[in-house]
Design a protein around this motif. Structure first.
Motif, PDB file in Angstrom:
ATOM      1  N   LEU A  99       0.819  -1.211   0.000  1.00  0.00           N
ATOM      2  CA  LEU A  99       0.000   0.000   0.000  1.00  0.00           C
ATOM      3  C   LEU A  99       0.857   1.268   0.000  1.00  0.00           C
ATOM      4  N   MET A 100       1.951   1.265   0.739  1.00  0.00           N
ATOM      5  CA  MET A 100       2.852   2.424   0.724  1.00  0.00           C
ATOM      6  C   MET A 100       3.405   2.655  -0.684  1.00  0.00           C
ATOM      7  N   GLY A 101       3.800   1.560  -1.332  1.00  0.00           N
ATOM      8  CA  GLY A 101       4.336   1.668  -2.684  1.00  0.00           C
ATOM      9  C   GLY A 101       3.313   2.171  -3.677  1.00  0.00           C
ATOM     10  N   LYS A 102       2.075   1.672  -3.567  1.00  0.00           N
ATOM     11  CA  LYS A 102       1.016   2.100  -4.481  1.00  0.00           C
ATOM     12  C   LYS A 102       0.633   3.553  -4.227  1.00  0.00           C
ATOM     13  N   ALA A 155       9.378   0.265  -1.774  1.00  0.00           N
ATOM     14  CA  ALA A 155       8.008  -0.268  -1.743  1.00  0.00           C
ATOM     15  C   ALA A 155       7.307  -0.067  -3.079  1.00  0.00           C
ATOM     16  N   GLU A 156       7.675   0.991  -3.803  1.00  0.00           N
ATOM     17  CA  GLU A 156       7.072   1.213  -5.118  1.00  0.00           C
ATOM     18  C   GLU A 156       7.437   0.074  -6.071  1.00  0.00           C
ATOM     19  N   TYR A 157       8.711  -0.337  -6.077  1.00  0.00           N
ATOM     20  CA  TYR A 157       9.132  -1.471  -6.911  1.00  0.00           C
ATOM     21  C   TYR A 157       8.438  -2.755  -6.446  1.00  0.00           C
ATOM     22  N   TYR A 158       8.351  -2.910  -5.131  1.00  0.00           N
ATOM     23  CA  TYR A 158       7.719  -4.089  -4.528  1.00  0.00           C
ATOM     24  C   TYR A 158       6.261  -4.213  -4.972  1.00  0.00           C
ATOM     25  N   ALA A 159       5.515  -3.104  -4.870  1.00  0.00           N
ATOM     26  CA  ALA A 159       4.099  -3.111  -5.247  1.00  0.00           C
ATOM     27  C   ALA A 159       3.935  -3.411  -6.730  1.00  0.00           C
ATOM     28  N   HIS A 160       4.806  -2.810  -7.542  1.00  0.00           N
ATOM     29  CA  HIS A 160       4.737  -3.080  -8.980  1.00  0.00           C
ATOM     30  C   HIS A 160       5.054  -4.542  -9.261  1.00  0.00           C
ATOM     31  N   GLY A 161       5.996  -5.111  -8.506  1.00  0.00           N
ATOM     32  CA  GLY A 161       6.332  -6.522  -8.665  1.00  0.00           C
ATOM     33  C   GLY A 161       5.155  -7.432  -8.352  1.00  0.00           C
ATOM     34  N   VAL A 162       4.405  -7.100  -7.302  1.00  0.00           N
ATOM     35  CA  VAL A 162       3.209  -7.886  -6.958  1.00  0.00           C
ATOM     36  C   VAL A 162       2.189  -7.812  -8.090  1.00  0.00           C
ATOM     37  N   LEU A 187      12.937 -10.427  -4.263  1.00  0.00           N
ATOM     38  CA  LEU A 187      12.498 -11.009  -5.524  1.00  0.00           C
ATOM     39  C   LEU A 187      11.377 -10.186  -6.148  1.00  0.00           C
ATOM     40  N   LEU A 188      10.440  -9.721  -5.320  1.00  0.00           N
ATOM     41  CA  LEU A 188       9.343  -8.901  -5.839  1.00  0.00           C
ATOM     42  C   LEU A 188       9.849  -7.532  -6.268  1.00  0.00           C
ATOM     43  N   GLU A 189      10.825  -6.974  -5.531  1.00  0.00           N
ATOM     44  CA  GLU A 189      11.416  -5.701  -5.933  1.00  0.00           C
ATOM     45  C   GLU A 189      12.155  -5.852  -7.259  1.00  0.00           C
ATOM     46  N   ASN A 190      12.869  -6.953  -7.422  1.00  0.00           N
ATOM     47  CA  ASN A 190      13.566  -7.205  -8.687  1.00  0.00           C
ATOM     48  C   ASN A 190      12.583  -7.317  -9.845  1.00  0.00           C
ATOM     49  N   LEU A 191      11.461  -7.965  -9.594  1.00  0.00           N
ATOM     50  CA  LEU A 191      10.437  -8.096 -10.631  1.00  0.00           C
ATOM     51  C   LEU A 191       9.856  -6.734 -10.987  1.00  0.00           C
ATOM     52  N   GLY A 192       9.674  -5.889  -9.960  1.00  0.00           N
ATOM     53  CA  GLY A 192       9.139  -4.551 -10.197  1.00  0.00           C
ATOM     54  C   GLY A 192      10.085  -3.658 -10.972  1.00  0.00           C
ATOM     55  N   LYS A 193      11.380  -3.892 -10.845  1.00  0.00           N
ATOM     56  CA  LYS A 193      12.391  -3.093 -11.555  1.00  0.00           C
ATOM     57  C   LYS A 193      12.656  -3.615 -12.968  1.00  0.00           C
TER      58      LYS A 193
END
Length: 311
Positions: A99-102, A155-162, A187-193
């Motif tokens: 939620l923080m990332g979004k 958290a922005e990268y994390y949210a995008h990764g999800v 892993l989720l941050e890497n996916l978001g980036k």
């Protein structure tokens, strides 16, 4: 009954309820006979109250009201939803980070859409009075959530990764937030980036990730604590008292987490129940856990017996 529009993106920002939580919410609404808080809407689109609205569809006799809010854009709606959800007390660390990332992502796009006018006005007043730079969006969100600016940016990268994971495997987001999946943040941050052409490879790593099992040993302290708890025989129709619901959810989630972990292990090792040597390994790994459960069951049975005598 007013037919409100459901926006999938708005709805996906709201952490899902467990089946038990949804059932409890439904029982509370039926008991009250009405919705105490209004549903938040924007141009006849539901913004907040999706679970309550789903219950209203089943019980059209329940009275409810709506409260329209004057948002200027979808991004402003998304930012409001995230900020509102972050005010909840029962968020998991994963839900809070998402939620923080979004919120950060939505507010950045809102500021770009407005030409950053709000920040410029705030900057002028702050600089004239205190001679300080205006607070950045990530710094403000961090302050509101007792976090750090760098954590909000990650958290922005994390949210995008999800979100990307949910696009590649529909239903991932709900399963993840129901704690059926346990994926490390990096892993989720890497996916978001990642670039679009790199996403499939990283997601494959996410799908194959297996958390390291924690060593479980019989815990004498836990058993002693269990001895102090009086428990009557429970049947399937038992209604958990309101004041013990939080405790019940913790116990239920612990059991569910253990079961899901074993299911993943069996899926990854299909011969675990048939291969003689693997069966030995399984029995050896299960022995201390089964002994602990047996001891705990005996303590509860004894406690239940004592309760019956004193009743």
């Amino acid at each position: 009954m007013i037919n409100l529009k459901i926006d999938p993106e708005f709805q996906s920002q709201i952490p899902p309820l467990t089946d038990d939580e949804f059932k409890q919410l439904e029982e509370n609404i039926l008991k009250e006979g009405k919705l105490i808080s209004p549903l938040i809407v924007w141009n006849n689109t539901l913004v907040d109250g999706h679970n309550r609205y789903a219950i209203l569809q089943k019980h059209p006799e329940i009275y409810f009201s709506t409260m329209p809010l004057p948002f200027e854009s979808r991004e402003e709606v998304l930012a409001w939803i995230c900020k509102n959800q972050l005010g909840r007390r029962n968020l998991t660390p994963e839900q809070k980070k998402f939620l923080m990332g979004k919120q950060y992502s939505s507010e950045k796009r809102t500021e770009a859409f407005r030409g950053n006018q709000h920040t410029a006005k705030k900057s002028g007043s702050v600089q004239s009075e205190h001679n300080q730079k205006p607070m950045k969006t990530c710094e403000r969100i961090a302050q509101e959530n007792h976090s750090s600016a760098s954590s909000v940016r990650r958290a922005e990268y994390y949210a995008h990764g999800v979100d990307v994971a949910d696009e590649l495997s529909p239903g991932f987001r709900d399963r993840f937030f129901r704690e059926e999946l346990h994926i490390p943040d990096y892993l989720l941050e890497n996916l978001g980036k990642a670039k679009p052409e790199e996403q499939a490879e990283i997601f494959e790593e996410i799908k194959n990730y297996v958390p390291k099992p924690k060593k479980v040993k019989p815990n004498k302290v836990t058993v002693k604590q269990a001895e102090k708890a009086a428990s009557n025989t429970i049947d399937e129709n038992y209604d958990v008292p309101q004041k013990f619901l939080e405790l019940y959810y913790r116990l239920h989630n612990a059991e569910s987490l253990m079961r899901k972990s074993w299911e993943v292990t069996f899926d990854l090792n299909p011969k675990l129940l048939t291969h003689p040597e693997q069966v030995k390994v399984l029995r050896f790994a299960l022995k201390p856990h089964l002994e602990f459960l047996k001891t705990l069951d005996e303590v509860l049975a004894e406690s239940s017996s004592e309760s019956s005598k004193t009743a």
